[in-house]
Design a protein around this motif. Structure first.
Motif, PDB file in Angstrom:
ATOM      1  N   PRO A   1      43.558 -26.868 -18.779  1.00  0.00           N
ATOM      2  CA  PRO A   1      42.946 -25.567 -18.501  1.00  0.00           C
ATOM      3  C   PRO A   1      41.465 -25.676 -18.171  1.00  0.00           C
ATOM      4  CG  PRO A   1      43.355 -25.804 -20.857  1.00  0.00           C
ATOM      5  CD  PRO A   1      43.895 -27.042 -20.203  1.00  0.00           C
ATOM      6  N   LYS A   2      40.985 -24.682 -17.440  1.00  0.00           N
ATOM      7  CA  LYS A   2      39.599 -24.681 -16.995  1.00  0.00           C
ATOM      8  C   LYS A   2      38.689 -23.903 -17.945  1.00  0.00           C
ATOM      9  CE  LYS A   2      36.978 -23.534 -12.835  1.00  0.00           C
ATOM     10  NZ  LYS A   2      37.026 -24.400 -11.681  1.00  0.00           N
ATOM     11  N   HIS A   3      39.288 -22.966 -18.689  1.00  0.00           N
ATOM     12  CA  HIS A   3      38.473 -22.081 -19.528  1.00  0.00           C
ATOM     13  C   HIS A   3      37.654 -22.901 -20.538  1.00  0.00           C
ATOM     14  CE1 HIS A   3      37.312 -18.835 -22.156  1.00  0.00           C
ATOM     15  NE2 HIS A   3      37.886 -17.948 -21.352  1.00  0.00           N
ATOM     16  N   PRO A   4      36.319 -22.657 -20.619  1.00  0.00           N
ATOM     17  CA  PRO A   4      35.471 -23.451 -21.525  1.00  0.00           C
ATOM     18  C   PRO A   4      35.918 -23.410 -22.989  1.00  0.00           C
ATOM     19  CG  PRO A   4      34.109 -22.098 -20.064  1.00  0.00           C
ATOM     20  CD  PRO A   4      35.532 -21.675 -19.822  1.00  0.00           C
ATOM     21  N   VAL A   5      36.499 -22.290 -23.437  1.00  0.00           N
ATOM     22  CA  VAL A   5      36.937 -22.200 -24.840  1.00  0.00           C
ATOM     23  C   VAL A   5      38.169 -23.083 -25.052  1.00  0.00           C
ATOM     24  CG1 VAL A   5      37.835 -20.681 -26.643  1.00  0.00           C
ATOM     25  CG2 VAL A   5      35.957 -19.894 -25.161  1.00  0.00           C
ATOM     26  N   ALA A   6      39.125 -23.000 -24.129  1.00  0.00           N
ATOM     27  CA  ALA A   6      40.324 -23.828 -24.235  1.00  0.00           C
ATOM     28  C   ALA A   6      39.939 -25.309 -24.191  1.00  0.00           C
ATOM     29  CB  ALA A   6      41.292 -23.492 -23.104  1.00  0.00           C
ATOM     30  N   ALA A   7      39.074 -25.664 -23.240  1.00  0.00           N
ATOM     31  CA  ALA A   7      38.665 -27.066 -23.091  1.00  0.00           C
ATOM     32  C   ALA A   7      37.970 -27.562 -24.362  1.00  0.00           C
ATOM     33  CB  ALA A   7      37.743 -27.198 -21.881  1.00  0.00           C
ATOM     34  N   ALA A   8      37.083 -26.737 -24.917  1.00  0.00           N
ATOM     35  CA  ALA A   8      36.350 -27.146 -26.128  1.00  0.00           C
ATOM     36  C   ALA A   8      37.296 -27.318 -27.314  1.00  0.00           C
ATOM     37  CB  ALA A   8      35.268 -26.108 -26.455  1.00  0.00           C
ATOM     38  N   LEU A   9      38.256 -26.410 -27.444  1.00  0.00           N
ATOM     39  CA  LEU A   9      39.194 -26.497 -28.575  1.00  0.00           C
ATOM     40  C   LEU A   9      40.040 -27.774 -28.492  1.00  0.00           C
ATOM     41  CD1 LEU A   9      40.488 -25.205 -31.104  1.00  0.00           C
ATOM     42  CD2 LEU A   9      42.130 -24.097 -29.557  1.00  0.00           C
ATOM     43  N   ILE A  10      40.538 -28.083 -27.302  1.00  0.00           N
ATOM     44  CA  ILE A  10      41.381 -29.283 -27.150  1.00  0.00           C
ATOM     45  C   ILE A  10      40.542 -30.535 -27.443  1.00  0.00           C
ATOM     46  CG2 ILE A  10      42.835 -30.637 -25.590  1.00  0.00           C
ATOM     47  CD1 ILE A  10      43.057 -27.927 -23.928  1.00  0.00           C
ATOM     48  N   ARG A  11      39.328 -30.557 -26.873  1.00  0.00           N
ATOM     49  CA  ARG A  11      38.446 -31.712 -27.064  1.00  0.00           C
ATOM     50  C   ARG A  11      38.136 -31.912 -28.548  1.00  0.00           C
ATOM     51  NH1 ARG A  11      35.269 -30.522 -22.472  1.00  0.00           N
ATOM     52  NH2 ARG A  11      36.605 -31.774 -21.118  1.00  0.00           N
ATOM     53  N   GLN A  12      37.781 -30.829 -29.239  1.00  0.00           N
ATOM     54  CA  GLN A  12      37.401 -30.972 -30.654  1.00  0.00           C
ATOM     55  C   GLN A  12      38.594 -31.228 -31.563  1.00  0.00           C
ATOM     56  OE1 GLN A  12      33.564 -28.240 -30.346  1.00  0.00           O
ATOM     57  NE2 GLN A  12      34.102 -28.543 -32.500  1.00  0.00           N
ATOM     58  N   SER A  13      39.806 -30.824 -31.114  1.00  0.00           N
ATOM     59  CA  SER A  13      41.010 -31.095 -31.910  1.00  0.00           C
ATOM     60  C   SER A  13      41.447 -32.550 -31.738  1.00  0.00           C
ATOM     61  CB  SER A  13      42.154 -30.176 -31.500  1.00  0.00           C
ATOM     62  OG  SER A  13      41.776 -28.838 -31.629  1.00  0.00           O
ATOM     63  N   LYS A  14      41.003 -33.182 -30.654  1.00  0.00           N
ATOM     64  CA  LYS A  14      41.310 -34.594 -30.355  1.00  0.00           C
ATOM     65  C   LYS A  14      42.802 -34.863 -30.262  1.00  0.00           C
ATOM     66  CE  LYS A  14      37.129 -36.746 -32.194  1.00  0.00           C
ATOM     67  NZ  LYS A  14      36.397 -35.606 -32.752  1.00  0.00           N
ATOM     68  N   ARG A  15      43.548 -33.889 -29.743  1.00  0.00           N
ATOM     69  CA  ARG A  15      44.988 -34.090 -29.501  1.00  0.00           C
ATOM     70  C   ARG A  15      45.469 -33.059 -28.491  1.00  0.00           C
ATOM     71  NH1 ARG A  15      45.913 -34.201 -35.413  1.00  0.00           N
ATOM     72  NH2 ARG A  15      43.734 -34.657 -35.246  1.00  0.00           N
ATOM     73  N   PRO A  16      46.607 -33.340 -27.840  1.00  0.00           N
ATOM     74  CA  PRO A  16      47.153 -32.317 -26.933  1.00  0.00           C
ATOM     75  C   PRO A  16      47.587 -31.091 -27.728  1.00  0.00           C
ATOM     76  CG  PRO A  16      48.714 -34.145 -27.201  1.00  0.00           C
ATOM     77  CD  PRO A  16      47.454 -34.544 -27.918  1.00  0.00           C
ATOM     78  N   ILE A  17      47.394 -29.920 -27.151  1.00  0.00           N
ATOM     79  CA  ILE A  17      47.767 -28.681 -27.835  1.00  0.00           C
ATOM     80  C   ILE A  17      48.941 -28.024 -27.104  1.00  0.00           C
ATOM     81  CG2 ILE A  17      46.979 -26.353 -28.443  1.00  0.00           C
ATOM     82  CD1 ILE A  17      44.276 -27.449 -29.065  1.00  0.00           C
ATOM     83  N   ALA A  18      50.060 -27.870 -27.833  1.00  0.00           N
ATOM     84  CA  ALA A  18      51.215 -27.146 -27.281  1.00  0.00           C
ATOM     85  C   ALA A  18      50.874 -25.678 -27.347  1.00  0.00           C
ATOM     86  CB  ALA A  18      52.469 -27.436 -28.106  1.00  0.00           C
ATOM     87  N   ALA A  19      50.961 -24.981 -26.221  1.00  0.00           N
ATOM     88  CA  ALA A  19      50.579 -23.572 -26.233  1.00  0.00           C
ATOM     89  C   ALA A  19      51.381 -22.732 -25.254  1.00  0.00           C
ATOM     90  CB  ALA A  19      49.091 -23.424 -25.949  1.00  0.00           C
ATOM     91  N   PRO A  20      52.360 -21.993 -25.767  1.00  0.00           N
ATOM     92  CA  PRO A  20      52.970 -20.950 -24.955  1.00  0.00           C
ATOM     93  C   PRO A  20      52.045 -19.732 -24.989  1.00  0.00           C
ATOM     94  CG  PRO A  20      54.020 -21.022 -27.108  1.00  0.00           C
ATOM     95  CD  PRO A  20      52.924 -22.055 -27.127  1.00  0.00           C
ATOM     96  N   SER A  21      52.393 -18.703 -24.241  1.00  0.00           N
ATOM     97  CA  SER A  21      51.578 -17.485 -24.281  1.00  0.00           C
ATOM     98  C   SER A  21      51.604 -16.889 -25.695  1.00  0.00           C
ATOM     99  CB  SER A  21      52.097 -16.490 -23.258  1.00  0.00           C
ATOM    100  OG  SER A  21      53.496 -16.332 -23.404  1.00  0.00           O
ATOM    101  N   ALA A  22      50.469 -16.266 -26.096  1.00  0.00           N
ATOM    102  CA  ALA A  22      50.297 -15.832 -27.489  1.00  0.00           C
ATOM    103  C   ALA A  22      50.807 -14.414 -27.732  1.00  0.00           C
ATOM    104  CB  ALA A  22      48.822 -15.948 -27.887  1.00  0.00           C
ATOM    105  N   ASN A  23      52.029 -14.149 -27.249  1.00  0.00           N
ATOM    106  CA  ASN A  23      52.655 -12.844 -27.465  1.00  0.00           C
ATOM    107  C   ASN A  23      53.930 -13.047 -28.275  1.00  0.00           C
ATOM    108  OD1 ASN A  23      53.335 -14.259 -24.901  1.00  0.00           O
ATOM    109  ND2 ASN A  23      55.062 -12.840 -24.939  1.00  0.00           N
ATOM    110  N   LEU A  24      54.488 -11.955 -28.827  1.00  0.00           N
ATOM    111  CA  LEU A  24      55.832 -12.045 -29.384  1.00  0.00           C
ATOM    112  C   LEU A  24      56.777 -12.267 -28.205  1.00  0.00           C
ATOM    113  CD1 LEU A  24      56.000  -9.151 -32.007  1.00  0.00           C
ATOM    114  CD2 LEU A  24      56.126 -11.612 -32.477  1.00  0.00           C
ATOM    115  N   SER A  25      57.756 -13.130 -28.391  1.00  0.00           N
ATOM    116  CA  SER A  25      58.676 -13.474 -27.318  1.00  0.00           C
ATOM    117  C   SER A  25      59.286 -12.203 -26.714  1.00  0.00           C
ATOM    118  CB  SER A  25      59.776 -14.358 -27.894  1.00  0.00           C
ATOM    119  OG  SER A  25      60.550 -14.871 -26.865  1.00  0.00           O
ATOM    120  N   GLY A  26      59.294 -12.146 -25.372  1.00  0.00           N
ATOM    121  CA  GLY A  26      59.872 -10.993 -24.684  1.00  0.00           C
ATOM    122  C   GLY A  26      58.847  -9.952 -24.274  1.00  0.00           C
ATOM    123  N   LYS A  27      57.692  -9.908 -24.963  1.00  0.00           N
ATOM    124  CA  LYS A  27      56.642  -8.938 -24.613  1.00  0.00           C
ATOM    125  C   LYS A  27      55.802  -9.445 -23.432  1.00  0.00           C
ATOM    126  CE  LYS A  27      56.423  -5.906 -28.244  1.00  0.00           C
ATOM    127  NZ  LYS A  27      55.192  -5.744 -28.979  1.00  0.00           N
TER     128      LYS A  27
END
Ligand code: AMP
Ligand code: MG
Length: 351
Positions: free
Chosen positions: A125-151
């Motif tokens: 991802p390009k978003h600076p927040v997403a990039a910073a979180l992945i970098r600081q977590s030091k691992r790949p992050i599995a991320a589906p959309s942050a909604n309840l399924s179906g919404k």
């Protein structure tokens, strides 16, 4: 569970707050975060139990794999069996950005992160927040959309809060996601490459680089496709659906306006509350209970960026029926129409 909300500047996120979120990811927790497409719900992709919790929080069917998010191209190599020349070209040209590439996966990826398939979907991802979180977590992050399924997918932290407050550890609030539809998914584990889901990166731009690129029939489907035709089982699930019945009226603009006016009058007659999702150029034509513009027909990214927010907002007005205009299936319009058709449960009316 108490859900922590961390508010950050989307362009220059506070490192201390990102560190709090990264610690949660490292210990197997769940953090929602903004990306340039929609908000994602993240978990450590190499921790099967954490990824399982992610499915539980979203009430997501286990056969619908998440996308793995990385901070650098070199982080892809340990996760995959092979990186083809085509994959290298796509990553070079479109990353960071709204493009997900499907590869054959390596042995270190847990089955929870692939839904048991022999492939894995990866994006940078390009978003600076997403990039910073992945970098600081030091691992790949599995991320589906942050909604309840179906919404409808969430484009603001508020949407995430409405769906997942109390079900996840934290939400990083970094303002609205600007593209508004999810990433384009291209499967390079087959030949020729196959576009599985239209999204923020236009088909035309990908085809220009790859030469041969097929559209999976599901992309422009006008009705449910039999499950055995799906390459990814998640393709089949009901999605993006508000409580109200969505109907999409397709055809040339004049005919669409006429048909929607006629339908709106018929539903009003039956005492149904009607919302019309129009465009800047057409909205003055309607007199329904709620009329909203999705954006301009001359700039379909404006439509993409407001679509999911409008589906939520119009639903919150307590309408019974949502009549949506179609837009041309070019550029990001292909993704808009794919999401609208799914949101309507393929309730398509030809004008
Ligand atoms: P979501 O994260 O909710 O936007 O959905 C993730 C989507 O990524 C899935 O529904 C699939 O369409 C796609 N995806 C994830 N992993 C794979 C995979 N291994 N093969 C094909 N598609 C995938
Ligand atoms: Mg989703």
């Amino acid at each position: 569970m108490n859900t922590l909300v961390l508010k950050v500047d989307p362009d220059k996120p506070d490192a201390a707050k990102i560190e709090v979120a990264a610690q949660i990811i490292k210990r197997g927790g769940l953090v929602a975060f903004p990306t340039e497409t929609v908000y994602g719900l993240g978990a450590d992709a190499l921790n099967g139990e954490a990824v399982l919790r992610l499915f539980e929080a979203k009430k997501r069917p286990l056969d619908n794999p998440p996308i793995l998010h990385v901070a650098e191209v070199r982080d892809v190599y340990p996760l995959v069996a092979e990186v083809s020349q085509k994959a290298e070209q796509l990553m070079k040209q479109f990353w960071p950005g709204p493009l997900t590439v499907v590869f054959k996966h390596s042995a270190i990826v847990p089955k929870e992160s692939t839904a048991g398939l022999d492939t894995v979907a990866i994006r940078m991802p390009k978003h600076p927040v997403a990039a910073a979180l992945i970098r600081q977590s030091k691992r790949p992050i599995a991320a589906p959309s942050a909604n309840l399924s179906g919404k409808p997918s969430p484009t603001t932290a508020q949407h995430v809060y409405e769906d997942l407050n109390g079900r996840i550890d934290a939400i990083i609030d970094g303002g609205a996601a600007d593209i508004g539809v999810e990433s384009t998914v291209v499967d390079l584990s087959c030949d020729p490459p196959l576009l599985l889901r239209p999204g923020g990166t236009p088909f035309e731009a990908l085809k220009a680089v790859l030469g041969d690129l097929q559209l999976h029939p599901f992309v422009q489907a006008e009705s449910e496709i039999p499950v055995e035709k799906a390459r990814s089982p998640g393709m089949m699930h009901k999605h993006y659906a508000p409580k109200a019945q969505v109907m999409i009226v397709e055809g040339n603009v004049e005919a669409v306006i006429g048909k929607i006016k006629q339908l709106a009058a018929e539903y009003k007659e039956k005492n149904a509350k009607v919302a019309v999702l129009a465009t800047d150029e057409t909205q003055a034509a309607y007199r329904a209970y709620v009329v909203r513009s999705m954006g301009s027909r001359h700039n379909l990214s404006t439509v993409a960026s407001s679509l999911f927010r409008l589906l939520r907002e119009v639903d919150a007005e307590g309408v019974d029926v949502i009549l949506a205009e179609s837009v041309p299936q070019e550029g990001i319009g292909l993704a808009v129409m794919n999401r609208l058709r799914k949101a309507s449960g393929y309730h398509i009316i030809k004008a």
